[in-house]
Design a protein around this motif. Structure first.
Motif, PDB file in Angstrom:
ATOM      1  N   TYR A 170       0.833  -1.208   0.000  1.00  0.00           N
ATOM      2  CA  TYR A 170       0.000   0.000   0.000  1.00  0.00           C
ATOM      3  C   TYR A 170       0.869   1.260   0.000  1.00  0.00           C
ATOM      4  O   TYR A 170       0.457   2.302  -0.527  1.00  0.00           O
ATOM      5  N   ILE A 171       2.050   1.187   0.599  1.00  0.00           N
ATOM      6  CA  ILE A 171       2.967   2.328   0.563  1.00  0.00           C
ATOM      7  C   ILE A 171       3.563   2.485  -0.835  1.00  0.00           C
ATOM      8  O   ILE A 171       3.723   3.602  -1.343  1.00  0.00           O
ATOM      9  N   LEU A 172       3.859   1.358  -1.469  1.00  0.00           N
ATOM     10  CA  LEU A 172       4.556   1.398  -2.751  1.00  0.00           C
ATOM     11  C   LEU A 172       3.643   1.707  -3.931  1.00  0.00           C
ATOM     12  O   LEU A 172       4.083   2.358  -4.900  1.00  0.00           O
ATOM     13  N   TYR A 173       2.383   1.285  -3.859  1.00  0.00           N
ATOM     14  CA  TYR A 173       1.509   1.363  -5.039  1.00  0.00           C
ATOM     15  C   TYR A 173       0.345   2.342  -4.887  1.00  0.00           C
ATOM     16  O   TYR A 173      -0.456   2.479  -5.815  1.00  0.00           O
ATOM     17  N   SER A 174       0.216   3.014  -3.748  1.00  0.00           N
ATOM     18  CA  SER A 174      -0.847   4.019  -3.599  1.00  0.00           C
ATOM     19  C   SER A 174      -0.365   5.344  -4.179  1.00  0.00           C
ATOM     20  O   SER A 174       0.736   5.806  -3.876  1.00  0.00           O
ATOM     21  N   LYS A 175      -1.195   5.934  -5.025  1.00  0.00           N
ATOM     22  CA  LYS A 175      -0.808   7.165  -5.719  1.00  0.00           C
ATOM     23  C   LYS A 175      -1.967   8.153  -5.732  1.00  0.00           C
ATOM     24  O   LYS A 175      -3.119   7.806  -5.471  1.00  0.00           O
ATOM     25  N   LEU A 176      -1.625   9.389  -6.066  1.00  0.00           N
ATOM     26  CA  LEU A 176      -2.629  10.406  -6.299  1.00  0.00           C
ATOM     27  C   LEU A 176      -3.096  10.325  -7.743  1.00  0.00           C
ATOM     28  O   LEU A 176      -2.307  10.433  -8.681  1.00  0.00           O
TER      29      LEU A 176
END
Length: 231
Positions: A138-144
């Motif tokens: 979730y840290i690596l693939y969560s984006k705006l």
């Protein structure tokens, strides 16, 4: 209504910690699990409070539009991770607490050796480690995506499989486990109620019922409120 929900949540978690962390309750494994559950729920309340404050700050104090406001990328990743970490940790704690009570009710001779506060504390120490590692994507693939913070925004085969596995871990597997375990607990208690009344004093039996009622309420509340999210 959101401020009242947040206020109720903070007060409820605070009272839970205050009551179940008392010395006499720390000697009961289920009370130890309830303290851990209150901490994980507090993490989720922190995320909800942050987003409510962000909304209030942007809309009312800055008089900006949410469609044009962009939050920092690190904020998006960290709060998405914290929410999912706290959610999965809470699920694991509820399952562990239910297994603890199931053993205590179904196998009372093993309860004094297995269902101990020390074992509950060790379980609470291990669960956040594994859930923290599992939720790192979730840290690596969560984006705006525009102004919206989107979990697993990077589309790939891995994120598709990961999202399905996460849904199973957060909802379907806990639903089946809790339903089966609680059904077994209720059936065992109904069957052994006469023996419990003869073998134990009234105070002990009353305390046992209180713990069981608390567990069943937590479990069925979880089942009732979680399933609609994934329906």
């Amino acid at each position: 209504w959101m401020p009242f929900v947040l206020l109720l949540g903070w007060i409820g978690n605070g009272l839970t910690l205050a009551v179940f962390s008392r010395p006499k309750n720390r000697a009961i494994s289920c009370c130890v699990y309830m303290c851990g559950l209150a901490v994980s729920d507090t993490c989720m309340m922190t995320v909800a409070s942050h987003y409510f404050w962000r909304f209030t700050d942007v809309v009312f104090f800055r008089s900006e539009s949410l469609k044009t406001y962009r939050s920092p990328a690190w904020e998006c990743s960290m709060f998405v991770w914290l929410y999912n970490f706290a959610s999965l940790t809470g699920v694991c704690i509820i399952i562990s607490m239910t297994v603890d009570r199931f053993i205590g009710v179904r196998f009372p001779l093993l309860a004094n050796r297995i269902c101990t506060p020390t074992r509950a504390k060790r379980t609470l120490a291990v669960i956040p480690f594994f859930t923290g590692v599992y939720t790192i994507p979730y840290i690596l693939y969560s984006k705006l995506v525009g102004p919206t913070c989107t979990a697993l925004a990077v589309r790939s085969k891995f994120t598709q499989v990961y999202s399905w596995v996460t849904v199973c871990l957060n909802c379907f597997i806990p639903f089946i486990c809790l339903l089966c375990l609680n059904t077994a607990i209720i059936a065992t208690v109904r069957k052994s109620r006469p023996q419990l009344g003869k073998a134990r004093d009234q105070k002990s039996a009353s305390r046992e019922r209180q713990v069981l009622v608390m567990l069943l309420m937590v479990s069925f509340t979880f089942l009732t409120l979680t399933m609609p999210l994934y329906a």
